[in-house]
Design a protein around this motif. Structure first.
Motif, PDB file in Angstrom:
ATOM      1  N   GLU A   1      -9.782 -20.579  -7.821  1.00  0.00           N
ATOM      2  CA  GLU A   1      -9.235 -20.821  -6.483  1.00  0.00           C
ATOM      3  C   GLU A   1      -8.310 -22.024  -6.482  1.00  0.00           C
ATOM      4  OE1 GLU A   1     -10.912 -21.788  -1.961  1.00  0.00           O
ATOM      5  OE2 GLU A   1     -12.266 -20.979  -3.496  1.00  0.00           O
ATOM      6  N   LEU A   2      -8.698 -23.099  -7.178  1.00  0.00           N
ATOM      7  CA  LEU A   2      -7.851 -24.290  -7.253  1.00  0.00           C
ATOM      8  C   LEU A   2      -6.514 -23.985  -7.915  1.00  0.00           C
ATOM      9  CD1 LEU A   2     -10.239 -27.230  -8.240  1.00  0.00           C
ATOM     10  CD2 LEU A   2      -8.720 -27.143  -6.249  1.00  0.00           C
ATOM     11  N   ILE A   3      -6.554 -23.241  -9.004  1.00  0.00           N
ATOM     12  CA  ILE A   3      -5.319 -22.914  -9.716  1.00  0.00           C
ATOM     13  C   ILE A   3      -4.422 -22.046  -8.854  1.00  0.00           C
ATOM     14  CG2 ILE A   3      -4.393 -21.619 -11.679  1.00  0.00           C
ATOM     15  CD1 ILE A   3      -6.773 -22.690 -13.311  1.00  0.00           C
ATOM     16  N   ASN A   4      -4.989 -21.050  -8.206  1.00  0.00           N
ATOM     17  CA  ASN A   4      -4.177 -20.199  -7.344  1.00  0.00           C
ATOM     18  C   ASN A   4      -3.607 -20.959  -6.146  1.00  0.00           C
ATOM     19  OD1 ASN A   4      -4.160 -17.592  -8.591  1.00  0.00           O
ATOM     20  ND2 ASN A   4      -6.315 -17.356  -8.047  1.00  0.00           N
ATOM     21  N   GLU A   5      -4.291 -22.005  -5.748  1.00  0.00           N
ATOM     22  CA  GLU A   5      -3.818 -22.811  -4.617  1.00  0.00           C
ATOM     23  C   GLU A   5      -2.739 -23.799  -5.045  1.00  0.00           C
ATOM     24  OE1 GLU A   5      -5.589 -26.462  -1.883  1.00  0.00           O
ATOM     25  OE2 GLU A   5      -6.968 -24.942  -2.675  1.00  0.00           O
ATOM     26  N   LYS A   6      -2.908 -24.409  -6.237  1.00  0.00           N
ATOM     27  CA  LYS A   6      -2.042 -25.521  -6.626  1.00  0.00           C
ATOM     28  C   LYS A   6      -1.036 -25.188  -7.727  1.00  0.00           C
ATOM     29  CE  LYS A   6      -5.127 -29.461  -5.698  1.00  0.00           C
ATOM     30  NZ  LYS A   6      -5.706 -30.690  -6.320  1.00  0.00           N
ATOM     31  N   VAL A   7      -1.493 -24.508  -8.737  1.00  0.00           N
ATOM     32  CA  VAL A   7      -0.701 -24.344  -9.958  1.00  0.00           C
ATOM     33  C   VAL A   7       0.313 -23.219  -9.778  1.00  0.00           C
ATOM     34  CG1 VAL A   7      -0.806 -23.746 -12.411  1.00  0.00           C
ATOM     35  CG2 VAL A   7      -2.531 -25.272 -11.414  1.00  0.00           C
ATOM     36  N   ARG A   8       1.553 -23.507 -10.116  1.00  0.00           N
ATOM     37  CA  ARG A   8       2.622 -22.520  -9.934  1.00  0.00           C
ATOM     38  C   ARG A   8       2.975 -21.786 -11.227  1.00  0.00           C
ATOM     39  NH1 ARG A   8       6.974 -26.251  -7.146  1.00  0.00           N
ATOM     40  NH2 ARG A   8       8.234 -24.329  -7.157  1.00  0.00           N
ATOM     41  N   ALA A   9       2.526 -22.326 -12.364  1.00  0.00           N
ATOM     42  CA  ALA A   9       2.833 -21.669 -13.641  1.00  0.00           C
ATOM     43  C   ALA A   9       1.796 -22.069 -14.677  1.00  0.00           C
ATOM     44  CB  ALA A   9       4.239 -22.025 -14.133  1.00  0.00           C
ATOM     45  N   ILE A  10       1.427 -21.119 -15.529  1.00  0.00           N
ATOM     46  CA  ILE A  10       0.501 -21.354 -16.634  1.00  0.00           C
ATOM     47  C   ILE A  10       1.229 -21.035 -17.936  1.00  0.00           C
ATOM     48  CG2 ILE A  10      -1.632 -20.603 -17.764  1.00  0.00           C
ATOM     49  CD1 ILE A  10      -2.707 -19.883 -14.992  1.00  0.00           C
ATOM     50  N   ARG A  11       1.221 -22.001 -18.856  1.00  0.00           N
ATOM     51  CA  ARG A  11       1.774 -21.764 -20.182  1.00  0.00           C
ATOM     52  C   ARG A  11       0.619 -21.788 -21.178  1.00  0.00           C
ATOM     53  NH1 ARG A  11       6.366 -25.395 -23.225  1.00  0.00           N
ATOM     54  NH2 ARG A  11       4.690 -26.939 -23.229  1.00  0.00           N
ATOM     55  N   TRP A  12       0.383 -20.664 -21.822  1.00  0.00           N
ATOM     56  CA  TRP A  12      -0.706 -20.583 -22.788  1.00  0.00           C
ATOM     57  C   TRP A  12      -0.141 -20.582 -24.200  1.00  0.00           C
ATOM     58  CZ3 TRP A  12      -0.859 -16.402 -26.079  1.00  0.00           C
ATOM     59  CH2 TRP A  12      -0.102 -15.284 -25.718  1.00  0.00           C
ATOM     60  N   GLY A  13      -0.952 -21.045 -25.131  1.00  0.00           N
ATOM     61  CA  GLY A  13      -0.523 -21.051 -26.521  1.00  0.00           C
ATOM     62  C   GLY A  13      -1.702 -20.833 -27.436  1.00  0.00           C
ATOM     63  N   GLY A  14      -1.563 -19.879 -28.360  1.00  0.00           N
ATOM     64  CA  GLY A  14      -2.634 -19.559 -29.293  1.00  0.00           C
ATOM     65  C   GLY A  14      -2.540 -18.110 -29.713  1.00  0.00           C
ATOM     66  N   THR A  15      -3.514 -17.669 -30.469  1.00  0.00           N
ATOM     67  CA  THR A  15      -3.471 -16.312 -31.014  1.00  0.00           C
ATOM     68  C   THR A  15      -4.617 -15.432 -30.526  1.00  0.00           C
ATOM     69  OG1 THR A  15      -4.721 -17.024 -32.966  1.00  0.00           O
ATOM     70  CG2 THR A  15      -2.325 -17.107 -33.118  1.00  0.00           C
ATOM     71  N   GLN A  16      -5.406 -15.915 -29.577  1.00  0.00           N
ATOM     72  CA  GLN A  16      -6.595 -15.164 -29.163  1.00  0.00           C
ATOM     73  C   GLN A  16      -6.478 -14.580 -27.767  1.00  0.00           C
ATOM     74  OE1 GLN A  16     -10.570 -16.503 -30.410  1.00  0.00           O
ATOM     75  NE2 GLN A  16      -9.632 -18.435 -30.966  1.00  0.00           N
ATOM     76  N   LEU A  17      -5.289 -14.127 -27.398  1.00  0.00           N
ATOM     77  CA  LEU A  17      -5.120 -13.486 -26.111  1.00  0.00           C
ATOM     78  C   LEU A  17      -4.660 -12.051 -26.338  1.00  0.00           C
ATOM     79  CD1 LEU A  17      -5.307 -13.860 -23.081  1.00  0.00           C
ATOM     80  CD2 LEU A  17      -2.893 -14.512 -23.070  1.00  0.00           C
ATOM     81  N   ASP A  18      -5.583 -11.114 -26.178  1.00  0.00           N
ATOM     82  CA  ASP A  18      -5.264  -9.711 -26.409  1.00  0.00           C
ATOM     83  C   ASP A  18      -4.472  -9.167 -25.224  1.00  0.00           C
ATOM     84  OD1 ASP A  18      -7.236  -8.116 -24.482  1.00  0.00           O
ATOM     85  OD2 ASP A  18      -8.339  -9.811 -25.344  1.00  0.00           O
TER      86      ASP A  18
END
Length: 373
Positions: free
Chosen positions: A231-248
C-alpha cells in the motif's frame, strides 16, 4: 597520453572520448581501443604483460566486435591481479579512479575491477536516457536496497539517485553473508537477515518521500508479502527499478499488472565484470519477454552454446558471454554464469540483446547461491 605521441595516433584515440550519448562506429572504436590498451605507453601493465602469451597481435588482428572472441577468458585472473596493474598508463600519474569493486563472490573468491570517472559518467548518462524512456520521474528521492560495496551496483545507485533524482536513501545488502548462511544450511538465519533488511526499508518508506525504489527480486518478493508495504509503495513510489536474475516472466507480469499496477516497473541486468548493466528495452508489451540492451560497442553480449561456445540461433537459449571495451577497462570474451535467450540487437548494432535471464546451477566448479540477489 605521452607528449611525443603523433597527431595521427592522437586522432585515432579521439573516438574513445566521444561525448556521452554519441555512439561511435563499432569497428573503428574497437581498433582504437586495441591500439590504446596494447600500446606500450598507454596500456595497463596487466594487458601489456598478458599480450605476450596471446597467439595474435590485438593492434593488428582485432578489428571488430566479432573479433573479441579470439581473446581467452581471463576473468578468473582478476582474483589476484593488483588493482594498480589494471589502470592504463595513458591516464598518467593521477587517474580519476572512483573505486575498486568486486564481483559478488557467489562462485568462489571475488574478481576485481577498477572504475574510472569517465566510464562512470558515460554509463550514468546512458542510464538517465533509459530511465527517461521508461517514464521514471526526475527530481524525486530514491531508495536503494542494494549492496553498498564492494559491489559496483551501490556506486551506480548513488550516481543515479543524485543525478536523475534528488536524494538517495540506502539499505545495505550483504549477499556474501547470505550465501554463506545458505551454504552452511542456516537458511533460517538467512531468512531472518532478509526480513531485517525489509524492516529497515519499511521505516524509510513510512517516514520519507520516496519516488523511486531500486531493489533485488528476492527482497521485492518479501516486500510484496506485506500488505502495508504494498500500500505504501502504491501510494508513494512512482517507479521500481529491479536488478538481478531471479525474476521469472510470470512474477514480472504479476508485479506489473496486479501488485504495483500504477507504478513504472523496469529492470536492469548487471554485472561488476562489465562495470555496469544492460537496461530493459523501453516499449515492451505485456506479452513480450523482458529484453535487455547494452550500451554498445562499449559493452556487448553474445549468447552461445555452452559446449561449443558458438552463437545459438535467435530465440534459442544459451550462456551469456560479455565483453567490456572502454578507454579505462578491457575485459573481452568473459563467459558469465547466466543463461539467456538470444534476441536481435536494436538498430542492427553489434552483439546480442538478451531476455529471460536465469543463473546456471554450477559455475567454475561451484554451486551458484544467489540468496538476496
Amino acid at each position: 597520453m605521452t607528449s611525443n605521441t603523433s597527431s595521427s595516433t592522437s586522432n585515432t584515440w579521439d573516438i574513445l572520448d566521444l561525448p556521452p550519448g554519441v555512439r561511435p562506429d563499432p569497428d573503428e572504436y574497437i581498433r582504437a581501443a586495441m591500439d590504446w590498451h596494447f600500446g606500450p605507453d598507454t596500456g595497463s601493465p596487466y594487458w601489456l604483460e598478458r599480450a605476450k602469451s596471446l597467439d595474435f597481435d590485438p593492434r593488428t588482428d582485432i578489428s571488430s566486435v566479432a573479433d573479441l572472441v579470439r581473446f581467452p577468458n581471463v576473468a578468473a585472473e582478476l582474483r589476484t591481479v593488483r588493482a594498480e596493474d589494471l589502470i592504463p598508463r595513458g591516464y598518467g600519474e593521477n587517474p580519476d579512479v572512483r573505486g575498486v569493486f568486486e564481483s559478488g563472490g557467489t562462485t568462489g573468491a571475488p574478481k576485481r575491477v577498477v572504475l574510472h570517472g569517465d566510464w562512470r559518467r558515460r554509463l550514468l548518462h546512458w542510464t538517465s536516457e533509459q530511465l527517461d524512456a521508461h517514464g521514471f520521474p526526475r527530481g524525486t528521492n530514491w531508495l536503494g536496497i542494494v549492496p553498498s560495496g564492494p559491489h559496483i551496483v551501490g556506486e551506480f545507485f548513488r550516481g543515479s539517485a543524485t543525478t536523475h533524482g534528488t536524494h538517495g536513501f540506502t539499505i545495505d545488502l550483504d549477499p556474501r553473508w547470505v550465501k554463506r548462511l545458505i551454504s552452511e544450511g542456516r537458511g533460517g538465519e538467512a531468512d531472518d537477515y532478509a526480513e531485517h533488511v525489509v524492516d529497515q526499508a519499511a521505516d524509510v518508506l513510512r517516514s520519507q518521500d520516496i519516488g523511486i525504489l531500486t531493489v533485488t527480486p528476492p527482497i521485492l518478493d518479501r516486500i510484496a508479502r506485506r500488505d502495508e508495504l504494498v500500500e505504501l509503495i502504491n501510494e508513494k513510489v512512482r517507479a521500481i527499478r529491479w536488478g538481478g536474475t531471479q525474476l521469472d516472466p510470470d512474477s514480472r507480469q504479476v508485479y506489473r499488472t496486479e501488485i504495483f499496477p500504477d507504478t513504472v516497473f523496469s529492470g536492469n541486468y548487471g554485472s561488476t565484470m562489465i562495470l555496469g548493466f544492460a537496461g530493459e528495452r523501453p516499449g515492451l508489451g505485456d506479452d513480450d519477454p523482458c529484453v535487455f540492451d547494452t550500451l554498445s560497442p562499449y559493452v556487448t553480449f553474445s549468447v552461445v552454446d555452452p559446449e561449443t561456445l558458438r552463437p545459438v540461433a535467435y530465440g534459442e537459449r544459451g550462456r551469456v558471454v560479455a565483453s567490456h571495451v572502454s578507454k579505462s577497462f578491457l575485459l573481452p570474451n568473459n563467459l558469465e554464469r547466466d543463461l539467456a535467450t538470444r534476441v536481435a540487437p536494436l538498430d542492427g548494432g553489434p552483439g546480442d540483446s538478451v531476455a529471460d535471464i536465469a543463473p546456471v546451477g554450477r559455475f567454475e566448479n561451484e554451486d551458484v547461491v544467489e540468496g538476496v540477489y
